[in-house]
Design a protein around this motif. Structure first.
Motif, PDB file in Angstrom:
ATOM      1  N   SER A  11       0.831  -1.203   0.000  1.00  0.00           N
ATOM      2  CA  SER A  11       0.000   0.000   0.000  1.00  0.00           C
ATOM      3  C   SER A  11       0.868   1.257   0.000  1.00  0.00           C
ATOM      4  N   ILE A  12       2.016   1.206   0.646  1.00  0.00           N
ATOM      5  CA  ILE A  12       2.920   2.366   0.635  1.00  0.00           C
ATOM      6  C   ILE A  12       3.515   2.554  -0.753  1.00  0.00           C
ATOM      7  N   VAL A  13       3.937   1.461  -1.395  1.00  0.00           N
ATOM      8  CA  VAL A  13       4.489   1.543  -2.751  1.00  0.00           C
ATOM      9  C   VAL A  13       3.431   2.073  -3.720  1.00  0.00           C
ATOM     10  N   ALA A  14       2.215   1.533  -3.632  1.00  0.00           N
ATOM     11  CA  ALA A  14       1.130   2.000  -4.502  1.00  0.00           C
ATOM     12  C   ALA A  14       0.815   3.464  -4.222  1.00  0.00           C
ATOM     13  N   TYR A  15       0.793   3.843  -2.942  1.00  0.00           N
ATOM     14  CA  TYR A  15       0.524   5.242  -2.595  1.00  0.00           C
ATOM     15  C   TYR A  15       1.603   6.157  -3.160  1.00  0.00           C
ATOM     16  N   LEU A  16       2.845   5.747  -3.054  1.00  0.00           N
ATOM     17  CA  LEU A  16       3.940   6.565  -3.596  1.00  0.00           C
ATOM     18  C   LEU A  16       3.835   6.694  -5.112  1.00  0.00           C
ATOM     19  N   PHE A  17       3.537   5.582  -5.800  1.00  0.00           N
ATOM     20  CA  PHE A  17       3.393   5.637  -7.252  1.00  0.00           C
ATOM     21  C   PHE A  17       2.272   6.591  -7.649  1.00  0.00           C
ATOM     22  N   TRP A  18       1.082   6.383  -7.064  1.00  0.00           N
ATOM     23  CA  TRP A  18      -0.057   7.241  -7.411  1.00  0.00           C
ATOM     24  C   TRP A  18       0.131   8.647  -6.862  1.00  0.00           C
ATOM     25  N   GLY A  19       0.889   8.780  -5.797  1.00  0.00           N
ATOM     26  CA  GLY A  19       1.234  10.113  -5.293  1.00  0.00           C
ATOM     27  C   GLY A  19       2.078  10.875  -6.295  1.00  0.00           C
ATOM     28  N   VAL A  20       3.007  10.166  -6.950  1.00  0.00           N
ATOM     29  CA  VAL A  20       3.811  10.799  -7.998  1.00  0.00           C
ATOM     30  C   VAL A  20       2.913  11.229  -9.156  1.00  0.00           C
ATOM     31  N   VAL A  21       2.004  10.350  -9.563  1.00  0.00           N
ATOM     32  CA  VAL A  21       1.073  10.701 -10.646  1.00  0.00           C
ATOM     33  C   VAL A  21       0.237  11.915 -10.253  1.00  0.00           C
ATOM     34  N   THR A  22      -0.300  11.897  -9.046  1.00  0.00           N
ATOM     35  CA  THR A  22      -1.113  13.014  -8.565  1.00  0.00           C
ATOM     36  C   THR A  22      -0.287  14.292  -8.470  1.00  0.00           C
ATOM     37  N   THR A  23       0.948  14.175  -8.021  1.00  0.00           N
ATOM     38  CA  THR A  23       1.833  15.339  -7.934  1.00  0.00           C
ATOM     39  C   THR A  23       2.116  15.909  -9.313  1.00  0.00           C
ATOM     40  N   ILE A  24       2.352  15.048 -10.282  1.00  0.00           N
ATOM     41  CA  ILE A  24       2.575  15.514 -11.655  1.00  0.00           C
ATOM     42  C   ILE A  24       1.336  16.241 -12.170  1.00  0.00           C
ATOM     43  N   VAL A  25       0.165  15.691 -11.901  1.00  0.00           N
ATOM     44  CA  VAL A  25      -1.086  16.362 -12.292  1.00  0.00           C
ATOM     45  C   VAL A  25      -1.185  17.729 -11.615  1.00  0.00           C
ATOM     46  N   ASN A  26      -0.877  17.773 -10.320  1.00  0.00           N
ATOM     47  CA  ASN A  26      -0.942  19.028  -9.573  1.00  0.00           C
ATOM     48  C   ASN A  26       0.044  20.052 -10.123  1.00  0.00           C
ATOM     49  N   LEU A  27       1.294  19.642 -10.285  1.00  0.00           N
ATOM     50  CA  LEU A  27       2.327  20.567 -10.770  1.00  0.00           C
ATOM     51  C   LEU A  27       2.054  21.025 -12.200  1.00  0.00           C
ATOM     52  N   ALA A  28       1.651  20.101 -13.058  1.00  0.00           N
ATOM     53  CA  ALA A  28       1.379  20.458 -14.453  1.00  0.00           C
ATOM     54  C   ALA A  28       0.202  21.426 -14.540  1.00  0.00           C
ATOM     55  N   THR A  29      -0.856  21.142 -13.802  1.00  0.00           N
ATOM     56  CA  THR A  29      -2.012  22.038 -13.807  1.00  0.00           C
ATOM     57  C   THR A  29      -1.617  23.411 -13.287  1.00  0.00           C
ATOM     58  N   PHE A  30      -0.867  23.443 -12.182  1.00  0.00           N
ATOM     59  CA  PHE A  30      -0.409  24.717 -11.610  1.00  0.00           C
ATOM     60  C   PHE A  30       0.451  25.489 -12.606  1.00  0.00           C
ATOM     61  N   GLN A  31       1.421  24.817 -13.212  1.00  0.00           N
ATOM     62  CA  GLN A  31       2.316  25.495 -14.160  1.00  0.00           C
ATOM     63  C   GLN A  31       1.562  26.028 -15.379  1.00  0.00           C
ATOM     64  N   ILE A  32       0.655  25.236 -15.915  1.00  0.00           N
ATOM     65  CA  ILE A  32      -0.125  25.674 -17.084  1.00  0.00           C
ATOM     66  C   ILE A  32      -0.936  26.911 -16.729  1.00  0.00           C
ATOM     67  N   LEU A  33      -1.571  26.883 -15.559  1.00  0.00           N
ATOM     68  CA  LEU A  33      -2.425  28.003 -15.178  1.00  0.00           C
ATOM     69  C   LEU A  33      -1.634  29.234 -14.740  1.00  0.00           C
ATOM     70  N   SER A  34      -0.577  29.029 -13.945  1.00  0.00           N
ATOM     71  CA  SER A  34       0.153  30.195 -13.418  1.00  0.00           C
ATOM     72  C   SER A  34       1.160  30.757 -14.409  1.00  0.00           C
ATOM     73  N   SER A  35       1.982  29.916 -14.986  1.00  0.00           N
ATOM     74  CA  SER A  35       3.017  30.397 -15.901  1.00  0.00           C
ATOM     75  C   SER A  35       2.554  30.411 -17.353  1.00  0.00           C
ATOM     76  N   GLY A  36       1.754  29.425 -17.717  1.00  0.00           N
ATOM     77  CA  GLY A  36       1.317  29.305 -19.108  1.00  0.00           C
ATOM     78  C   GLY A  36       0.308  30.355 -19.515  1.00  0.00           C
ATOM     79  N   ILE A  37      -0.769  30.470 -18.736  1.00  0.00           N
ATOM     80  CA  ILE A  37      -1.800  31.458 -19.100  1.00  0.00           C
ATOM     81  C   ILE A  37      -1.873  32.606 -18.093  1.00  0.00           C
ATOM     82  N   HIS A  38      -0.906  32.646 -17.181  1.00  0.00           N
ATOM     83  CA  HIS A  38      -0.680  33.774 -16.267  1.00  0.00           C
ATOM     84  C   HIS A  38      -1.859  34.074 -15.349  1.00  0.00           C
TER      85      HIS A  38
END
Length: 145
Positions: A11-38
């Protein structure tokens, strides 16, 4: 021996894997909205949070904690708990980004990104604790009856 380790930590390994996926979604969404479209970084943070929480709920429910509620009321209670505790970590998220960007002055895109990475590490740890012991734990008690 490997099977015992896998069973103990899967469960920790699965959480870390999906945590990475979720983090990528979070960071990508943030970057697109804040830096991409300001958009304002606070607005970008909240939207990135919401999108990543949706991803996190379904991945945690199915692949990390194996939640199998069969009634609508149990499902609603579980998703409410999930969003409630994620809202608490949203407050942590907002405080960290405010301090890092507005107070400490990491205002350029790289600085904002670094702040968000640090922020996400702290939020992931808090979210695991909430999920393991306060959200999906009740499901295991019901299954064991």
């Amino acid at each position: 021996m490997l099977k015992e380790l896998w069973d103990k930590y899967k469960s920790i390994v699965a959480y870390l894997f999906w945590g990475v996926v979720t983090t990528i979604v979070n960071l990508a969404t943030f970057q697109i909205l804040s830096s991409g479209i300001h958009w304002n970084y606070e607005v970008a943070t909240v939207i990135a949070w919401f999108v990543s929480v949706l991803v996190a709920y379904f991945t945690n429910k199915v692949w990390v904690f194996g939640s199998h509620y069969t009634t609508v009321s149990d499902f609603i209670a579980e998703i409410f708990r999930f969003f409630f505790y994620r809202a608490l970590t949203l407050v942590i998220d907002i405080v960290i980004t405010f301090v890092g960007i507005s107070v400490l002055g990491f205002k350029d895109p790289l600085g904002q990104f670094i702040v968000k990475v640090i922020d996400n590490v702290i939020v992931i740890v808090a979210n695991y604790i909430f999920s393991k012991w306060l959200i999906f734990n009740n499901n295991k008690k019901i299954e064991n009856k």
